[in-house]
Design an enzyme around this catalytic site. Structure first.
Site, PDB file in Angstrom:
ATOM      1  N   CYS A 116       0.833  -1.194   0.000  1.00  0.00           N
ATOM      2  CA  CYS A 116       0.000   0.000   0.000  1.00  0.00           C
ATOM      3  C   CYS A 116       0.876   1.255   0.000  1.00  0.00           C
ATOM      4  O   CYS A 116       1.555   1.532  -0.971  1.00  0.00           O
ATOM      5  CB  CYS A 116      -0.983  -0.030   1.164  1.00  0.00           C
ATOM      6  SG  CYS A 116      -2.387   1.107   0.926  1.00  0.00           S
ATOM      7  N   HIS A 167      -3.600  -5.453   1.037  1.00  0.00           N
ATOM      8  CA  HIS A 167      -3.538  -5.813   2.453  1.00  0.00           C
ATOM      9  C   HIS A 167      -4.048  -7.248   2.603  1.00  0.00           C
ATOM     10  O   HIS A 167      -4.871  -7.712   1.826  1.00  0.00           O
ATOM     11  CB  HIS A 167      -4.423  -4.881   3.279  1.00  0.00           C
ATOM     12  CG  HIS A 167      -3.945  -3.467   3.325  1.00  0.00           C
ATOM     13  ND1 HIS A 167      -2.792  -3.090   3.965  1.00  0.00           N
ATOM     14  CD2 HIS A 167      -4.485  -2.330   2.821  1.00  0.00           C
ATOM     15  CE1 HIS A 167      -2.628  -1.781   3.859  1.00  0.00           C
ATOM     16  NE2 HIS A 167      -3.642  -1.297   3.158  1.00  0.00           N
TER      17      HIS A 167
END
Length: 503
Positions: A337, A438
């Site tokens: 991310c 994630h």
């Protein structure tokens, strides 16, 4: 339990006393009694968040608690989420969507509106479940904040919920924690508090019997139990308090291979790497202070709530030099991310989403660059990494564009909608990898593939983790709690509420 659910509030004498764990335990205990149970936290401050089946964002602690209740997470369980972006500012996520970038003062001006929103969310939950287990935030006795409180005693009063106060004996001063908390609140608020749970006890429980007697005599309230410290199972942590003291690392001779996670100032979703903690032949180390990385098998840059600020921190502290030196020497680097965005050439913020508009130089380890812009992406995502299927979630502002390299994974579905897309990037030498995904390691086969790519194919991966392992851990937590708490007294407290409700 009646047509409208009753509520029980788990509040604390301070931050990180174990409210989230106790709430999770109570949720599973009540579920095991055959009740329909849901968690609720009116306001959560954390950069650890997740995505609901509807594609909305909420705190991971309430997702964990929903899992303990064996129900899908819903934003009504955490209507207000504050994601700190600086020492004085946060992004406010309301009902699952980014709503406001606010300073502390600006946020407090919105408190009454947010309190009404949280009450409405709680009311909706009470129409669906028998019991709502409410979690507080920080200390419930912050006298300077009480007038604007929307999550602790005021929320409990609205819900007509008895309060169980959690105190942490491991940090010391447990008697002062309890008596001091009662001294700081009004007589009316003292009446809301039914009793206490003492958390994180070490040693012989029988030696604390006199302490329990003293608390009950001094306060006139019940101690519902003393929870010993546990290490035989693992429950996700709510926030980065658990990794605040990230020490330097010196490998032991002949020790396990180690992977470093750089603890960024605005680190988010560090629970992504919990599965690596369960690999017995591997050591996972969080590092704050810059140091040589030559003794590590791989380095991970985690998610960040403030990518540009954390990039500048990497530069100013010397971390950037250590990471690029490691990569140039053939080291393996993974960015997730915000960490993925940092691996590119630049992060552009033309609209000032994270601060003043401008561009920040990245580490230049992947041929990508990122433009930060709204709206925020929040998806549950199914993907495929060279034939291995996985499931994760995405929470990010902006888009990342390639000028070389190859995509890491094929995206097959987002929020239950089929799609043909790609995610991430892998360098030409296959040693630097970036992804928005994630939960990458929640699939054992994906973990094995990544470990193989960093020359750790010999490391054994526990095949029971991710959702299955978490459910097992909730049962272990419930067993631990049942052995040390007066569960019957807690249940009777709720039964009394139900009877009063039906009068």
């Amino acid at each position: 339990m009646g047509k409208r659910g009753v509520c029980l509030a788990i509040l604390g004498t301070g931050s990180d006393v174990g409210k989230s764990i106790v709430t999770t335990a109570v949720c599973r205990l009540l579920l095991n009694r055959g009740l329909r149970v849901a968690p609720f936290k009116a306001q959560n401050m954390s950069n650890n968040s997740g995505v609901t089946p509807e594609g909305l964002e909420m705190g991971r602690a309430q997702i964990v608690q929903a899992e303990a209740c064996r129900i899908p997470p819903h934003v009504d369980m955490n209507p207000v989420l504050l994601k700190p972006t600086s020492d004085v500012g946060s992004q406010v996520v309301l009902n699952g969507k980014a709503w406001l970038e606010a300073s502390s003062r600006g946020y407090y001006q919105k408190k009454e509106y947010l309190f009404k929103q949280s009450c409405a969310a709680l009311d909706r939950l009470r129409e669906q479940y028998d019991v709502i287990v409410m979690e507080g935030a920080g200390s419930c006795a912050e006298v300077n904040l009480m007038d604007n409180d929307i999550v602790n005693l005021r929320a409990a009063k609205y819900a007509e919920a008895p309060v169980i106060l959690v105190a942490d004996i491991d940090r010391g001063g447990v008697f002062a924690q309890i008596v001091g908390t009662l001294a700081c609140v009004s007589p009316e608020q003292q009446e809301q508090i039914s009793g206490f749970i003492i958390n994180r006890f070490r040693g012989d429980l029988s030696l604390f019997r006199s302490g329990v007697d003293w608390i009950e005599e001094k306060t006139g309230k019940k101690v519902y139990g003393v929870l010993p410290w546990f290490k035989h199972f693992h429950i996700e942590a709510e926030d980065a308090v658990v990794i605040e003291k990230a020490p330097g690392y010196r490998p032991a001779t002949g020790g396990k291979p180690a992977i470093a996670v750089v603890k960024l100032p605005h680190i988010s979703n560090f629970t992504d790497f919990d599965p690596l903690l369960h690999c017995d032949d591997l050591e996972l180390v969080y590092l704050s202070q810059p140091q040589s990385l030559k003794n590590f098998q791989a380095v991970i840059l985690p998610g960040s709530k403030s990518t540009c600020s954390d990039l500048e921190w990497l530069e100013s502290t010397g971390w950037k030099k250590e990471i690029t030196t490691f990569a140039e020497a053939g080291g393996h680097v993974l960015g997730v991310c915000g960490g993925y965005q940092m691996l590119g050439s630049h992060v552009h913020d033309p609209d000032g989403i994270e601060g003043a508009p401008g561009s920040t130089r990245g580490l230049d380890l992947l041929p990508v660059e990122t433009i930060l812009k709204a709206p925020k992406t929040t998806t549950l995502t199914d993907f495929n990494w060279q034939g291995i299927k996985g499931r994760g979630y995405e929470i990010h502002m902006g888009q990342t564009h390639h000028s070389g390299g190859a995509p890491l994974v094929q995206v097959e579905q987002r929020n239950q909608q089929a799609c043909e897309d790609t995610d991430g990037c892998i360098s030409e030498n296959h040693r630097v990898i970036g992804t928005y995904m994630h939960g990458l390691f929640d699939t054992p086969a994906i973990t094995e593939k990544w470990l193989q790519s960093i020359d750790l194919s010999h490391v054994k991966v526990d095949q029971i983790y991710g959702p299955v392992a978490r459910d097992k851990a909730y049962d272990q937590l419930a067993e631990h709690a049942a052995a040390n708490l007066d569960v019957e007294a807690i249940f009777q407290l709720l039964e009394q509420l139900r009877k009063e409700q039906t009068k």
